[in-house]
Design a protein around this motif. Structure first.
Motif, PDB file in Angstrom:
ATOM      1  N   UNK A 132       0.834  -1.202   0.000  1.00  0.00           N
ATOM      2  CA  UNK A 132       0.000   0.000   0.000  1.00  0.00           C
ATOM      3  C   UNK A 132       0.868   1.251   0.000  1.00  0.00           C
ATOM      4  N   UNK A 133       1.972   1.195   0.786  1.00  0.00           N
ATOM      5  CA  UNK A 133       2.804   2.377   0.916  1.00  0.00           C
ATOM      6  C   UNK A 133       3.496   2.726  -0.388  1.00  0.00           C
ATOM      7  N   UNK A 134       3.824   1.734  -1.169  1.00  0.00           N
ATOM      8  CA  UNK A 134       4.632   2.024  -2.359  1.00  0.00           C
ATOM      9  C   UNK A 134       3.813   1.933  -3.648  1.00  0.00           C
ATOM     10  N   UNK A 135       2.541   1.536  -3.521  1.00  0.00           N
ATOM     11  CA  UNK A 135       1.729   1.398  -4.729  1.00  0.00           C
ATOM     12  C   UNK A 135       1.526   2.757  -5.367  1.00  0.00           C
ATOM     13  N   UNK A 136       1.950   2.994  -6.585  1.00  0.00           N
ATOM     14  CA  UNK A 136       1.908   4.327  -7.184  1.00  0.00           C
ATOM     15  C   UNK A 136       0.485   4.840  -7.384  1.00  0.00           C
ATOM     16  N   UNK A 137      -0.494   3.951  -7.636  1.00  0.00           N
ATOM     17  CA  UNK A 137      -1.842   4.463  -7.878  1.00  0.00           C
ATOM     18  C   UNK A 137      -2.495   5.058  -6.640  1.00  0.00           C
ATOM     19  N   UNK A 138      -1.888   4.831  -5.490  1.00  0.00           N
ATOM     20  CA  UNK A 138      -2.445   5.400  -4.265  1.00  0.00           C
ATOM     21  C   UNK A 138      -2.089   6.871  -4.145  1.00  0.00           C
ATOM     22  N   UNK A 139      -0.971   7.312  -4.605  1.00  0.00           N
ATOM     23  CA  UNK A 139      -0.414   8.663  -4.584  1.00  0.00           C
ATOM     24  C   UNK A 139      -1.336   9.780  -4.196  1.00  0.00           C
ATOM     25  N   UNK A 140      -1.650  10.610  -5.206  1.00  0.00           N
ATOM     26  CA  UNK A 140      -2.415  11.833  -4.965  1.00  0.00           C
ATOM     27  C   UNK A 140      -3.832  11.521  -4.519  1.00  0.00           C
ATOM     28  N   UNK A 141      -4.415  10.480  -5.083  1.00  0.00           N
ATOM     29  CA  UNK A 141      -5.787  10.140  -4.706  1.00  0.00           C
ATOM     30  C   UNK A 141      -5.883   9.734  -3.249  1.00  0.00           C
TER      31      UNK A 141
ATOM     32  N   UNK B 188      -3.954  10.718  -0.806  1.00  0.00           N
ATOM     33  CA  UNK B 188      -3.810  11.913   0.043  1.00  0.00           C
ATOM     34  C   UNK B 188      -5.119  12.698   0.094  1.00  0.00           C
ATOM     35  N   UNK B 189      -5.769  12.833  -1.072  1.00  0.00           N
ATOM     36  CA  UNK B 189      -7.040  13.563  -1.109  1.00  0.00           C
ATOM     37  C   UNK B 189      -8.092  12.856  -0.271  1.00  0.00           C
ATOM     38  N   UNK B 190      -8.140  11.523  -0.393  1.00  0.00           N
ATOM     39  CA  UNK B 190      -9.130  10.774   0.369  1.00  0.00           C
ATOM     40  C   UNK B 190      -8.864  10.902   1.874  1.00  0.00           C
ATOM     41  N   UNK B 191      -7.576  10.875   2.271  1.00  0.00           N
ATOM     42  CA  UNK B 191      -7.240  11.009   3.694  1.00  0.00           C
ATOM     43  C   UNK B 191      -7.624  12.390   4.227  1.00  0.00           C
ATOM     44  N   UNK B 192      -7.434  13.415   3.406  1.00  0.00           N
ATOM     45  CA  UNK B 192      -7.807  14.762   3.849  1.00  0.00           C
ATOM     46  C   UNK B 192      -9.323  14.885   3.965  1.00  0.00           C
ATOM     47  N   UNK B 193     -10.069  14.308   3.009  1.00  0.00           N
ATOM     48  CA  UNK B 193     -11.529  14.354   3.078  1.00  0.00           C
ATOM     49  C   UNK B 193     -12.031  13.611   4.314  1.00  0.00           C
TER      50      UNK B 193
ATOM     51  N   UNK C 223      -3.423  11.410  10.875  1.00  0.00           N
ATOM     52  CA  UNK C 223      -2.152  10.714  10.698  1.00  0.00           C
ATOM     53  C   UNK C 223      -2.364   9.471   9.836  1.00  0.00           C
ATOM     54  N   UNK C 224      -1.790   9.483   8.664  1.00  0.00           N
ATOM     55  CA  UNK C 224      -1.980   8.393   7.710  1.00  0.00           C
ATOM     56  C   UNK C 224      -0.689   8.153   6.960  1.00  0.00           C
ATOM     57  N   UNK C 225      -0.492   6.899   6.566  1.00  0.00           N
ATOM     58  CA  UNK C 225       0.687   6.545   5.772  1.00  0.00           C
ATOM     59  C   UNK C 225       0.639   7.168   4.393  1.00  0.00           C
ATOM     60  N   UNK C 226      -0.540   7.733   4.015  1.00  0.00           N
ATOM     61  CA  UNK C 226      -0.634   8.357   2.701  1.00  0.00           C
ATOM     62  C   UNK C 226       0.244   9.602   2.594  1.00  0.00           C
TER      63      UNK C 226
ATOM     64  N   UNK D 220       3.929   8.884  14.219  1.00  0.00           N
ATOM     65  CA  UNK D 220       5.209   8.478  13.636  1.00  0.00           C
ATOM     66  C   UNK D 220       5.076   8.102  12.167  1.00  0.00           C
ATOM     67  N   UNK D 221       3.813   7.898  11.654  1.00  0.00           N
ATOM     68  CA  UNK D 221       3.620   7.611  10.244  1.00  0.00           C
ATOM     69  C   UNK D 221       4.022   8.789   9.365  1.00  0.00           C
ATOM     70  N   UNK D 222       4.012   9.987   9.944  1.00  0.00           N
ATOM     71  CA  UNK D 222       4.413  11.186   9.191  1.00  0.00           C
ATOM     72  C   UNK D 222       5.925  11.317   9.276  1.00  0.00           C
ATOM     73  N   UNK D 223       6.599  10.348   8.711  1.00  0.00           N
ATOM     74  CA  UNK D 223       8.036  10.212   8.939  1.00  0.00           C
ATOM     75  C   UNK D 223       8.857  11.319   8.314  1.00  0.00           C
ATOM     76  N   UNK D 224       8.313  12.019   7.307  1.00  0.00           N
ATOM     77  CA  UNK D 224       9.085  13.052   6.618  1.00  0.00           C
ATOM     78  C   UNK D 224       8.983  14.419   7.292  1.00  0.00           C
ATOM     79  N   UNK D 225       8.248  14.519   8.373  1.00  0.00           N
ATOM     80  CA  UNK D 225       8.011  15.824   9.009  1.00  0.00           C
ATOM     81  C   UNK D 225       9.316  16.493   9.446  1.00  0.00           C
ATOM     82  N   UNK D 226       9.392  17.796   9.138  1.00  0.00           N
ATOM     83  CA  UNK D 226      10.474  18.635   9.678  1.00  0.00           C
ATOM     84  C   UNK D 226       9.921  19.709  10.607  1.00  0.00           C
ATOM     85  N   UNK D 227       8.608  19.986  10.494  1.00  0.00           N
ATOM     86  CA  UNK D 227       7.966  20.967  11.376  1.00  0.00           C
ATOM     87  C   UNK D 227       6.605  20.445  11.796  1.00  0.00           C
ATOM     88  N   UNK D 228       6.381  20.413  13.102  1.00  0.00           N
ATOM     89  CA  UNK D 228       5.089  20.042  13.663  1.00  0.00           C
ATOM     90  C   UNK D 228       4.664  21.125  14.639  1.00  0.00           C
TER      91      UNK D 228
END
Length: 852
Positions: free
Chosen positions: A21-30, A32-37, A91-94, A117-125
């Motif tokens: 799921x984490x690396x599946x390319x079709x999950x990408x932008x869609x 993220x949008x679904x997680x925000x909704x 907080x989502x792996x998306x 911790x799923x938001x592993x790329x965070x530099x500012x919280x």
């Protein structure tokens, strides 16, 4: 064993699926949008997110920012968006590319989810200024790339997790204004990249770990108001890059380490509100020349004010108040021409003010209260020495010289300080009349002149102070009447204190037009007449002026905060003219007011929420106007020691917030209104020395007032807490005839005592004058001797006249007898008359003879 193999296979499948799921390319932008909704659907107020729509690209949504390719979400910045809800669905792996998450200044509740911790790329919280609670999750230590972590101004509790020490790139850590406990972890000293560390306003306790001295990159260290109990570790002197240090409002003890002199980049140094002692290290004052804010107030520092302060050429804030400094002010104080705030109050400083203070022309705030300074405040002293002219400090907003030993007359030029907002000269020895300055334009809103020896009538210069809010002229020798122009020239008055003067006359009805007035103290004067019914028009007394939360915040402030508020808002040109000072969005009043509260003198530093009246110790007459019961915001009412008569108004039970009521030493009669039991806040009551009658009401708060002296010297009262039972143990009042009989008996006893006292006094006055004055004593005795002689001579003359009358009668009787007998009798009478004349002359000569 077979079961364990199955569980292992299930776990491996779960990991593979998750990775897919984490690396599946079709999950990408869609994805993220679904997680925000999905997260927006959990929010209670998301009107600011109305642009979020599936019909538009995610990167065009409000607060959403994407990478250069415009595909993956890298930043979610929604501060001040009015959002309310939780973070659990966010907080989502998306969000594998999310580097910045800023949700500060919203209304989020709940806890920070552990899967943060799923938001592993965070530099500012940034989650500051929300309503988040619970513990700071340990999983934050897994966000190893984070640079800024802001969890300030929330309700987090528990300890600061030591796992934060794994954040090697962390530069800014803000955990202030929470409920954190458990001390400062030593592991924080391992975050070598840390530049800003602000963990103040918590309940940490414990000591300052010496490991903080390892943070060589640190520029800001703020651990104020955190319950720290320790000495200052010398290792802090290693923080040579430090610019801002705030360790104020703790329980730190000991002395200032001399090694602090190595922190030569310091701009702000705040250690106020601790238990530090000793002297200020001279080396620090010589080396730390860049300091702009220097605060050691509310400690126990001693010694003299160091002249080396002159080395701080950029210093604009100097607060050494509430210490034990002694000696005189150094002349060099006038060399710090950048000073805008100078507070040396509540020390043991003495002597006269150095003339160099006149050089501090940038001063906004000058507070020298509570010392032993002497001399005048302007001109030349008695031996020709120049003294500072405070009238030259044209930018003064606050001048507080109260509670010193200053004397002389008040210079009229003081009214020319057009920016002056607060003037406090109370508790000195100033004399003379208040000078008038007809053409002055003043911004004065708080004027304190109490406890001096000022004379004259109500100062006419007050006509110029159109925004005056506090006027304290108490404990002086002012006389005359209250002017009728007060409501027109001072319409914004909130506090009027004329206590302990020589004012007289009736209360002018114009006082009732002061619609902002919430405290009126006219006690201990010579006012006469009745209490105006129009006093019920004080609309600011109709309800409380502060909520409980505001009152608690107000009580936590001190003079330091008030001065800080003045300067801070002035710095940003947001100062609201008036002694009502904006601080954290609320209004507070500066100045000490001595108020008789519950029968004792108390010093109230902030009286913004104190609503009351004190008209005691005058010669007021008439009844208590029932209309006063409309002032439902009253917390104290004192009408004692007057000549008020009539009954206590039944409506007094409407004053439900009343805490102190004193109607003693009047001529009030009738029963105590049962409605007084409705005063649930009442904890101080005095109705003694009146003519009240009937049974004392009971119930609620009155049952807690068990002191019999509250009702003493009221001959008609009965019931608890007095030892006088009521007739038939009923709730009926004594009959009117019984009360009249008691009054007649009392009058008779008083008459007898008055006669006896008059006789005794007259006796000792008469005979005392004879014993004490020799001339009067001799004159009195001479008068007694003269009266004695006069009485004796009159008695002899009376006896002689009676004898002569008897002889004449006898002569007439014997005329018909023989001639011999007649001649003999006649000779005898002549002899007796001659003898009586000679005796009379002898008596008269002895009467007028000089006394030996």
């Amino acid at each position: 064993m077979e079961l364990q193999h199955k569980l292992l296979l299930v776990s491996l499948c779960h990991l593979l699926c998750t990775a897919g799921i984490a690396i599946r390319p079709e999950e990408g932008e869609a994805a993220e949008a679904e997680a925000l909704f999905r997260w927006r659907s959990t929010l209670r107020n998301s009107t600011s997110l109305s642009s979020w729509s599936r019909a538009t690209p995610t990167c065009s949504w409000h607060g959403v920012f994407c990478d250069a390719g415009g595909r993956r979400v890298t930043e979610l910045l929604l501060p001040h968006a009015g959002l309310a809800g939780t973070l659990q669905s966010l907080c989502s792996a998306a969000f594998q590319n999310l580097t910045r998450l800023d949700l500060s200044d919203n209304h989020f509740t709940g806890t920070v989810p552990t899967n943060i911790s799923l938001l592993a790329a965070l530099t500012q919280l940034s989650l500051g200024n929300n309503n988040l609670i619970g513990a700071i999750p340990l999983q934050l230590g897994e966000l190893t790339g984070i640079v800024v972590l802001d969890l300030s101004s929330n309700g987090f509790s528990g300890p600061i997790p030591s796992s934060l020490s794994r954040l090697k790139k962390l530069q800014n850590l803000y955990l202030y204004e929470n409920n954190l406990t458990g001390g400062i972890p030593e592991e924080l000293g391992m975050i070598s990249a840390l530049q800003d560390l602000n963990i103040g306003s918590n309940m940490l306790g414990g000591s300052i770990p010496a490991s903080l001295g390892n943070l060589q990159m640190l520029q800001l260290l703020c651990i104020g108001s955190s319950g720290l109990v320790s000495n200052l570790p010398p290792s802090l002197g290693n923080l040579t890059r430090l610019k801002y240090m705030d360790l104020s409002r703790n329980r730190l003890s000991g002395t200032l380490p001399p090694c602090f002199a190595r922190m030569q980049r310091l701009r702000t140094f705040r250690l106020g509100g601790n238990n530090l002692n000793g002297v200020i290290p001279v080396g620090m004052l010589r080396n730390c020349t860049r300091i702009e804010w220097f605060d050691l107030s509310n400690n126990s520092f001693s010694g003299s004010i160091p002249a080396e302060l002159k080395n701080m050429a950029s210093l604009w804030w100097l607060n050494l108040a509430k210490n034990q400094f002694t000696g005189t002010l150094p002349l060099e104080i006038g060399n710090i021409t950048s000073l805008e705030v100078l507070d040396l109050s509540d020390n043991y400083l003495q002597g006269e003010f150095p003339a160099s203070i006149s050089n501090l022309t940038m001063l906004n705030c000058l507070i020298f209260a509570g010392n032993n300074f002497t001399g005048r405040v302007s001109g030349v002293d008695g031996i020709g020495m120049q003294i500072p002219d405070f009238c030259q400090l044209n930018f003064l907003l606050m001048l507080d010289l109260s509670h010193n030993q200053l004397f002389g007359e008040l210079p009229g030029c003081i009214w020319n300080l057009q920016y002056l907002v607060i003037l406090d000269l109370s508790g000195n020895g100033f004399t003379g009349e208040i000078p008038n300055m007809p053409n002055s334009t003043s911004s004065l809103t708080s004027l304190h002149l109490s406890n001096n020896f000022f004379t004259g009538f109500f100062p006419t210069v007050l006509k110029n102070f159109k925004i005056l809010a506090t006027l304290d002229l108490g404990n002086n020798e002012f006389s005359g009447t209250i002017p009728s122009w007060i409501h027109k020239r001072n319409p914004l008055l909130r506090i009027l204190r004329l206590r302990s003067n020589l004012f007289y006359g009736n209360f002018p009805w114009q006082l009732s037009l002061l619609s902002h007035l919430h405290f009126l103290d006219l006690a201990e004067n010579n006012f006469t007449g009745s209490i105006p019914k129009s006093f019920a028009n004080f609309s600011s007394m109709w309800q409380p002026s502060m909520t409980q939360k505001e009152r608690k915040m107000n009580e936590n402030l001190d003079r330091y905060n008030i001065a800080a508020a003045v300067q801070i808002v002035t710095k940003w040109n947001e100062y609201i003219h008036g002694h009502i000072i904006g601080w954290k969005g609320q209004n507070y009043i500066y100045g000490n007011i001595v108020i008789v509260w519950k029968g004792r003198d108390y010093i109230f530093q902030y009286v913004a929420d104190l609503i009351g009246m004190d008209m005691s110790s005058n010669s007021l007459s008439g009844g208590i106007p029932p209309e006063l019961a409309n002032l439902s915001g009253l917390r104290t009412l004192n009408l004692s020691r007057n000549h008020l008569c009539g009954s206590i108004p039944e409506q007094i039970g409407n004053l439900t917030l009343l805490e102190s009521l004193d109607l003693s030493w009047n001529e009030l009669s009738g029963p105590i209104p049962p409605s007084m039991s409705h005063l649930l806040s009442l904890n101080s009551l005095n109705l003694s020395n009146n003519c009240l009658s009937g049974e004392i009401p009971t119930g609620d708060q009155l049952n807690t007032l068990v002191d019999p002296s509250i009702y003493s010297n009221n001959p008609g009262l009965c019931g608890f807490p007095l030892s006088i039972p009521c007739p038939n143990n009923s709730s009926s009042m004594f009959t009117l005839e019984w009360v009249k009989e008691q009054h007649q008996d009392l009058e008779t006893v008083l008459l007898y005592y008055s006669v006896i006292a008059g006789v005794v006094f007259g006796f000792w006055l008469w005979f005392g004058a004879l014993f004490l004055c020799r001339s009067r004593r001799l004159a009195f005795f001479a008068y007694i001797d003269a009266m004695q002689c006069k009485l004796i001579s009159n008695a002899i003359l009376f006896l002689i006249s009676a004898l002569r009358a008897s002889l004449v009668s006898m002569t007439n009787f014997l005329q018909n007898q023989c001639f011999f007998q007649t001649c003999a009798i006649s000779s005898t009478g002549t002899f007796l008359v001659s003898g009586s004349s000679m005796a009379m002359k002898s008596v008269m000569s002895s009467t007028h003879a000089p006394k030996k």
